[in-house]
Design a protein around this motif. Structure first.
Motif, mmCIF file in Angstrom:
data_model
loop_
_atom_site.group_PDB
_atom_site.id
_atom_site.type_symbol
_atom_site.label_atom_id
_atom_site.label_comp_id
_atom_site.label_asym_id
_atom_site.label_seq_id
_atom_site.Cartn_x
_atom_site.Cartn_y
_atom_site.Cartn_z
ATOM 1 N N ALA A 9 1.000 -1.266 -0.196
ATOM 2 C CA ALA A 9 0.210 -0.181 -0.036
ATOM 3 C C ALA A 9 0.939 1.122 -0.100
ATOM 4 C CB ALA A 9 -0.910 0.090 1.380
ATOM 5 N N SER A 10 0.532 2.190 -0.955
ATOM 6 C CA SER A 10 1.509 3.368 -0.933
ATOM 7 C C SER A 10 0.918 4.387 0.089
ATOM 8 C CB SER A 10 1.060 4.205 -2.292
ATOM 9 O OG SER A 10 1.658 5.370 -2.409
ATOM 10 N N ASN A 11 2.139 5.101 0.626
ATOM 11 C CA ASN A 11 1.820 5.948 1.678
ATOM 12 C C ASN A 11 1.723 7.565 0.868
ATOM 13 O OD1 ASN A 11 2.219 4.465 3.843
ATOM 14 N ND2 ASN A 11 4.331 4.496 3.528
ATOM 15 N N ASN A 12 1.377 7.429 -0.299
ATOM 16 C CA ASN A 12 1.272 8.777 -0.935
ATOM 17 C C ASN A 12 0.148 9.067 -1.671
ATOM 18 O OD1 ASN A 12 4.429 7.665 -0.940
ATOM 19 N ND2 ASN A 12 4.284 9.839 -0.581
ATOM 20 N N LEU A 13 -0.950 8.250 -1.796
ATOM 21 C CA LEU A 13 -2.193 8.450 -2.446
ATOM 22 C C LEU A 13 -3.078 9.669 -1.674
ATOM 23 C CD1 LEU A 13 -3.261 4.965 -3.310
ATOM 24 C CD2 LEU A 13 -1.859 6.570 -4.668
ATOM 25 N N SER A 14 -3.739 10.380 -2.400
ATOM 26 C CA SER A 14 -4.459 11.524 -1.827
ATOM 27 C C SER A 14 -5.781 11.654 -2.467
ATOM 28 C CB SER A 14 -3.597 12.506 -1.375
ATOM 29 O OG SER A 14 -4.579 13.647 -0.738
ATOM 30 N N ASP A 15 -6.669 11.988 -2.003
ATOM 31 C CA ASP A 15 -7.877 12.631 -2.390
ATOM 32 C C ASP A 15 -7.682 14.083 -3.128
ATOM 33 O OD1 ASP A 15 -9.723 10.529 -2.136
ATOM 34 O OD2 ASP A 15 -10.303 11.454 -0.151
ATOM 35 N N SER A 16 -6.653 14.769 -2.513
ATOM 36 C CA SER A 16 -6.235 16.041 -3.150
ATOM 37 C C SER A 16 -5.573 15.893 -4.288
ATOM 38 C CB SER A 16 -5.644 16.886 -1.899
ATOM 39 O OG SER A 16 -4.418 16.303 -1.868
ATOM 40 N N LEU A 17 -4.978 14.830 -4.640
ATOM 41 C CA LEU A 17 -4.228 14.440 -5.838
ATOM 42 C C LEU A 17 -5.351 14.472 -7.193
ATOM 43 C CD1 LEU A 17 -1.124 12.452 -4.630
ATOM 44 C CD2 LEU A 17 -1.117 15.292 -5.186
ATOM 45 N N SER A 18 -4.916 14.869 -8.471
ATOM 46 C CA SER A 18 -5.529 14.080 -9.373
ATOM 47 C C SER A 18 -5.623 12.627 -9.694
ATOM 48 C CB SER A 18 -4.992 14.846 -10.704
ATOM 49 O OG SER A 18 -3.708 14.124 -10.844
ATOM 50 N N ILE A 19 -6.599 12.158 -10.333
ATOM 51 C CA ILE A 19 -6.458 10.799 -10.496
ATOM 52 C C ILE A 19 -5.258 10.344 -11.305
ATOM 53 C CG2 ILE A 19 -7.454 8.807 -12.119
ATOM 54 C CD1 ILE A 19 -10.381 10.385 -11.436
ATOM 55 N N ALA A 20 -4.946 11.162 -12.180
ATOM 56 C CA ALA A 20 -3.677 11.059 -12.996
ATOM 57 C C ALA A 20 -2.312 10.764 -12.116
ATOM 58 C CB ALA A 20 -3.256 11.731 -14.168
ATOM 59 N N ASP A 21 -2.431 11.709 -11.089
ATOM 60 C CA ASP A 21 -1.090 11.527 -10.188
ATOM 61 C C ASP A 21 -1.130 10.442 -9.290
ATOM 62 O OD1 ASP A 21 0.146 13.945 -10.942
ATOM 63 O OD2 ASP A 21 -0.848 15.198 -9.601
ATOM 64 N N ASN A 22 -2.440 10.105 -8.938
ATOM 65 C CA ASN A 22 -2.501 8.909 -7.937
ATOM 66 C C ASN A 22 -2.264 7.607 -8.890
ATOM 67 O OD1 ASN A 22 -3.137 9.743 -5.362
ATOM 68 N ND2 ASN A 22 -5.170 10.406 -6.163
ATOM 69 N N ILE A 23 -2.739 7.590 -10.115
ATOM 70 C CA ILE A 23 -2.393 6.361 -10.883
ATOM 71 C C ILE A 23 -0.865 6.438 -11.213
ATOM 72 C CG2 ILE A 23 -2.580 5.466 -13.292
ATOM 73 C CD1 ILE A 23 -5.230 4.972 -11.541
ATOM 74 N N ASN A 24 -0.021 7.247 -11.390
ATOM 75 C CA ASN A 24 1.217 7.484 -11.729
ATOM 76 C C ASN A 24 1.953 6.734 -10.298
ATOM 77 O OD1 ASN A 24 1.114 8.065 -14.147
ATOM 78 N ND2 ASN A 24 1.154 10.171 -14.026
ATOM 79 N N THR A 25 1.511 7.318 -9.030
ATOM 80 C CA THR A 25 2.081 6.788 -7.988
ATOM 81 C C THR A 25 1.905 5.131 -7.815
ATOM 82 O OG1 THR A 25 1.481 9.073 -6.866
ATOM 83 C CG2 THR A 25 1.741 6.965 -5.511
ATOM 84 N N ILE A 26 0.798 4.746 -7.940
ATOM 85 C CA ILE A 26 0.238 3.156 -8.175
ATOM 86 C C ILE A 26 1.478 2.529 -9.300
ATOM 87 C CG2 ILE A 26 -1.334 1.547 -8.538
ATOM 88 C CD1 ILE A 26 -3.589 3.818 -7.637
ATOM 89 N N LYS A 27 1.606 3.115 -10.207
ATOM 90 C CA LYS A 27 2.192 2.442 -11.244
ATOM 91 C C LYS A 27 3.761 2.319 -10.874
ATOM 92 C CE LYS A 27 0.174 3.821 -15.529
ATOM 93 N NZ LYS A 27 0.395 4.644 -16.947
ATOM 94 N N ARG A 28 4.186 3.515 -10.315
ATOM 95 C CA ARG A 28 5.642 3.112 -9.388
ATOM 96 C C ARG A 28 5.712 2.500 -8.552
ATOM 97 N NH1 ARG A 28 5.321 8.809 -10.835
ATOM 98 N NH2 ARG A 28 4.446 9.516 -8.822
ATOM 99 N N LEU A 29 4.646 2.189 -7.519
ATOM 100 C CA LEU A 29 4.406 1.154 -6.568
ATOM 101 C C LEU A 29 4.370 -0.257 -7.397
ATOM 102 C CD1 LEU A 29 4.475 0.035 -3.608
ATOM 103 C CD2 LEU A 29 2.053 0.645 -3.863
ATOM 104 N N ILE A 30 3.712 -0.382 -8.188
ATOM 105 C CA ILE A 30 3.760 -1.869 -8.728
ATOM 106 C C ILE A 30 5.123 -2.213 -9.329
ATOM 107 C CG2 ILE A 30 2.681 -3.005 -10.857
ATOM 108 C CD1 ILE A 30 0.181 -1.454 -10.006
ATOM 109 N N LYS A 31 5.738 -1.371 -10.170
ATOM 110 C CA LYS A 31 6.955 -1.371 -10.724
ATOM 111 C C LYS A 31 8.046 -1.893 -9.787
ATOM 112 C CE LYS A 31 10.675 0.340 -13.526
ATOM 113 N NZ LYS A 31 11.546 1.271 -13.553
ATOM 114 N N THR A 32 8.091 -1.288 -8.467
ATOM 115 C CA THR A 32 8.980 -1.524 -7.444
ATOM 116 C C THR A 32 8.587 -2.996 -6.811
ATOM 117 O OG1 THR A 32 9.284 0.873 -6.884
ATOM 118 C CG2 THR A 32 9.750 -0.597 -4.976
ATOM 119 N N VAL A 33 7.480 -3.265 -6.657
ATOM 120 C CA VAL A 33 7.007 -4.482 -5.885
ATOM 121 C C VAL A 33 7.181 -5.627 -7.035
ATOM 122 C CG1 VAL A 33 5.257 -5.893 -4.917
ATOM 123 C CG2 VAL A 33 5.331 -3.598 -4.475
ATOM 124 N N SER A 34 7.187 -5.396 -8.212
ATOM 125 C CA SER A 34 7.297 -6.300 -9.354
ATOM 126 C C SER A 34 8.932 -6.988 -9.468
ATOM 127 C CB SER A 34 6.694 -6.004 -10.512
ATOM 128 O OG SER A 34 5.433 -5.837 -10.370
#
Length: 151
Positions: free
Chosen positions: A91-116
C-alpha cells in the motif's frame, strides 16, 4: 593537500556505493512501513510478507488503496487474509484525495513496478482493494494501467 582531499572524496564515494548496494532485509509476518519506492525520493509504501513466504515461488499481490496515505493502517485490515491465503500486501503512503487521478495512478504504477522488481509475481495475480474512496481508486486502477489510460 589536493591528493588527500581526493582520497577522502574517493573513500566517501566507495562507502556510499557499498551502502546503496546492500539489499533490504525484509521480515516476514509483520507490516513493514516506509519502504522507499524505487526511482523516487519522496514516495514510500507499506508491505506485508506472509510468514510462509518462500522467495523462489511466485506469489500473488494485493495493492491496497488508502486515499489518506496510511499504507500501514490499510494493510492491517487485510493482514489476516493475506496470511491465510498467502498474498503479498502493498500500500502506498502517497495516495491522496487532493491529488488528481492521473497523479494517483502514476504513484500506483511506480509502486507496482517496485514490488514487481522485488518479488516473483504471476502476471495474472495482481489485485487491487480498498475502502471508501480507496475502493473507488482500486476499481479504476486496472483500467488505467491495462489500457494506458488518459493520463
Amino acid at each position: 593537500m589536493k591528493r588527500s582531499l581526493l582520497s577522502v572524496c574517493l573513500l566517501f564515494v566507495i562507502a556510499f556505493a557499498s551502502q546503496a548496494q546492500q539489499p533490504i532485509k525484509l521480515k516476514k509476518g509483520i507490516i513493514l512501513d516506509s519502504l522507499q519506492v524505487r526511482d523516487t525520493i519522496a514516495e514510500s509504501f507499506a508491505l506485508y510478507i506472509p510468514s510462509s513466504y518462500n522467495s523462489p515461488e511466485m506469489w500473488p499481490v494485493i495493492f491496497i488503496m488508502d486515499m489518506e496515505g496510511k499504507g500501514k493502517e490499510a494493510i492491517s485490515k487485510f493482514r489476516s487474509a493475506g496470511e491465510k491465503h498467502q498474498y503479498l500486501l502493498a500500500a502506498s503512503n502517497n495516495l491522496s484525495d487532493s491529488l488528481s487521478i492521473a497523479d494517483n495512478i502514476n504513484t500506483i504504477k511506480r509502486l507496482i513496478k517496485t514490488v514487481s522488481e522485488m518479488f516473483a509475481i504471476p502476471q495474472s495475480r495482481f489485485y487491487t482493494a480498498g475502502f471508501e474512496n480507496g475502493g473507488k481508486m482500486a476499481g479504476i486502477t486496472p483500467f488505467y494501467i491495462l489500457t494506458g489510460g488518459v493520463i
